[in-house]
Design a protein around this motif. Structure first.
Motif, PDB file in Angstrom:
ATOM      1  N   LEU A 138     -11.825   5.008   5.906  1.00 20.42           N
ATOM      2  CA  LEU A 138     -11.355   4.609   4.575  1.00 20.42           C
ATOM      3  C   LEU A 138     -10.606   3.285   4.620  1.00 20.42           C
ATOM      4  N   ASP A 171     -13.207   0.681   4.844  1.00 19.14           N
ATOM      5  CA  ASP A 171     -13.731   0.440   3.499  1.00 19.14           C
ATOM      6  C   ASP A 171     -12.769  -0.445   2.696  1.00 19.14           C
ATOM      7  N   THR A 214      -8.271   3.704  -3.071  1.00 22.45           N
ATOM      8  CA  THR A 214      -8.192   3.968  -1.632  1.00 22.45           C
ATOM      9  C   THR A 214      -7.166   5.047  -1.341  1.00 22.45           C
ATOM     10  N   GLU A 217      -9.116   8.521   7.858  1.00 25.49           N
ATOM     11  CA  GLU A 217      -8.334   7.307   7.675  1.00 25.49           C
ATOM     12  C   GLU A 217      -9.000   6.086   8.302  1.00 25.49           C
ATOM     13  N   ALA A 266      -8.641   8.388  -2.198  1.00 27.54           N
ATOM     14  CA  ALA A 266      -9.614   8.814  -1.191  1.00 27.54           C
ATOM     15  C   ALA A 266      -8.909   9.292   0.080  1.00 27.54           C
ATOM     16  N   LEU A 267      -7.841   8.611   0.456  1.00 28.17           N
ATOM     17  CA  LEU A 267      -7.060   9.024   1.623  1.00 28.17           C
ATOM     18  C   LEU A 267      -6.443  10.405   1.398  1.00 28.17           C
TER      19      LEU A 267
END
Length: 442
Positions: free
Chosen positions: A414, A417, A428, A411, A431-432
């Protein structure tokens, strides 16, 4: 965190610090605070993330314990990666006696590894009578109490320079949209609105959690924290979209996104309260006050003040907390003396020592609010105690460390990012979820 990670971290190199003077005494084993120095000749090793003013203030508590019991203390700094450092110390046969754990997920990991000693009857009694049950719950694994929450954090506070808001002609806002509008007014008056500490990924999780708790509500917050709800849920995408309105607005961020990603937590406080202010506001927990006071000489309530993190979309304002739980390791050479330290930390006396220094809140209901050194901190502490069991613990601190508490991954990375490029909240969120699924499975 402070968590998490609590603030003012200096890196992952173990650094032995001041060794308190050892005093000898006789007599039988007594609880810390007894004053007969029956623990003379022993050294309690305490590991934790604290450094700077936080460590200086905690050392005063350790010194008082030494004065009462005769047990010397030695503090070692773990940096961000508490679980990795402590694990390596245990494997190397050099386990600390006490660890100040800044993440619920790490505490749970330690307990399930079999590393922790259940807390003594004395500590259990103090927690049962002097703390809201939420703190007992967060310190327990499978109904066994392993962690004593000595230091808490109120993570729903936005700190500001009263001069900056006054010059911009705005008052402390009461909604998230009003906060952004006020920020743009601050920017128009010559300062950036917010100093965001994007270099420290834990600060970004705190931003997300406040938005999410207010926008999605406590039930979904609890579900997401336990990974009963996937991070791809629409509520997560919505919260990221809301947060992205701040992250993508260069007018609001000191130094823009690049500047935020190159700013650590102490630096973000300096940009608001340092000698050359660059921004009018900085979001983080109550511990901002300690940095503003100790490092920049600000008078809390006059030169530095806060408003509650405002509600989003007309919803209730969030109350997110965090904290550092003291645990005793089974493999510590002086674990019995370490348990006596925890008995002392459970007392209002120990909490009062740090409370008067600033940058500290105690979840102990028996601590007199008069122990806090200023009205602002006193009000923050009162709010935390009044919240009782309705407070929600920092979500990332409840997650496995691989997801919610490790620099450069999960976390933390990300959301960094996302700060760099907030254009695709759905990507996002996906991805998390991928990172969370792996961490919770492992």
């Amino acid at each position: 965190m402070m968590r998490r990670r609590v603030p003012l971290l200096t890196g992952s190199v173990l650094l032995p610090l001041a060794l308190a003077a050892t005093a000898c005494g006789g007599g039988g084993d007594v609880s810390a605070g007894g004053g007969d120095k029956s623990l003379g000749g022993q050294t309690v090793t305490v590991a934790g993330v604290w450094s700077g003013s936080e460590l200086k203030n905690f050392q005063k508590v350790l010194d008082a314990f030494t004065e009462k019991t005769g047990a010397a203390t030695r503090f070692v700094s773990t940096g961000d990666n508490v679980s990795t450092v402590v694990g390596s110390k245990i494997e190397g046969g050099d386990a600390p006696d006490v660890v100040m754990v800044p993440q619920v997920g790490v505490l749970q990991q330690f307990a399930r590894e079999g590393w922790l000693q259940p807390l003594s009857k004395s500590v259990r009694t103090s927690v049962g009578s002097d703390y809201a049950s939420v703190w007992k719950n967060y310190g327990s694994v499978d109904d066994t109490l392993y962690g004593l929450y000595f230091k808490a954090a109120h993570k729903s506070t936005v700190w500001y320079s009263p001069t900056a808001l006054e010059q911009a002609g705005v008052k402390p806002p009461t909604s998230f949209d009003e906060m952004l509008t006020a920020g743009r007014a601050v920017s128009d008056s010559g300062l950036a609105a917010f100093a965001v500490a994007g270099q420290d990924g834990w600060t970004l999780t705190d931003w997300f959690e406040n938005v999410y708790l207010s926008q999605a509500g406590p039930e979904k917050y609890d579900a997401l924290a336990a990974h009963r709800l996937k991070w791809t849920d629409d509520s997560v995408v919505k919260a990221l979209t809301t947060l992205g309105t701040l992250f993508k607005d260069k007018q609001l961020l000191a130094g823009g996104q690049k500047g935020a990603l190159n700013t650590d937590f102490p630096g973000s406080v300096e940009k608001v309260f340092g000698p050359k202010p660059e921004a009018g506001m900085v979001y983080e927990g109550d511990f901002v006050a300690g940095v503003a006071k100790d490092q920049f000489g600000k008078e809390i309530g006059k030169d530095a003040d806060f408003f509650p993190f405002p509600g989003v979309d007309g919803n209730t304002a969030p109350v997110v907390s965090g904290g550092d739980a003291a645990v005793v390791l089974k493999d510590g050479k002086h674990r019995a003396a370490g348990m006596k330290l925890l008995e002392y930390l459970a007392s209002p006396e120990a909490a009062a020592l740090w409370a008067k220094q600033g940058g500290f809140l105690s979840p102990n209901k028996k601590l007199d609010l008069g122990a806090y050194g200023d009205d602002v901190t006193r009000a923050t502490a009162k709010s935390l105690i009044a919240a009782g069991d309705t407070v929600r613990f920092d979500m990332s601190d409840q997650a496995p460390a691989a997801f919610g508490g490790t620099k450069g991954v999960g976390e933390w990375k990300l959301l960094q990012d996302f700060l760099r490029d907030p254009s695709d909240p759905k990507a996002t969120a996906a991805a998390l979820e991928t990172a969370a699924a792996k961490a919770y499975k492992d």
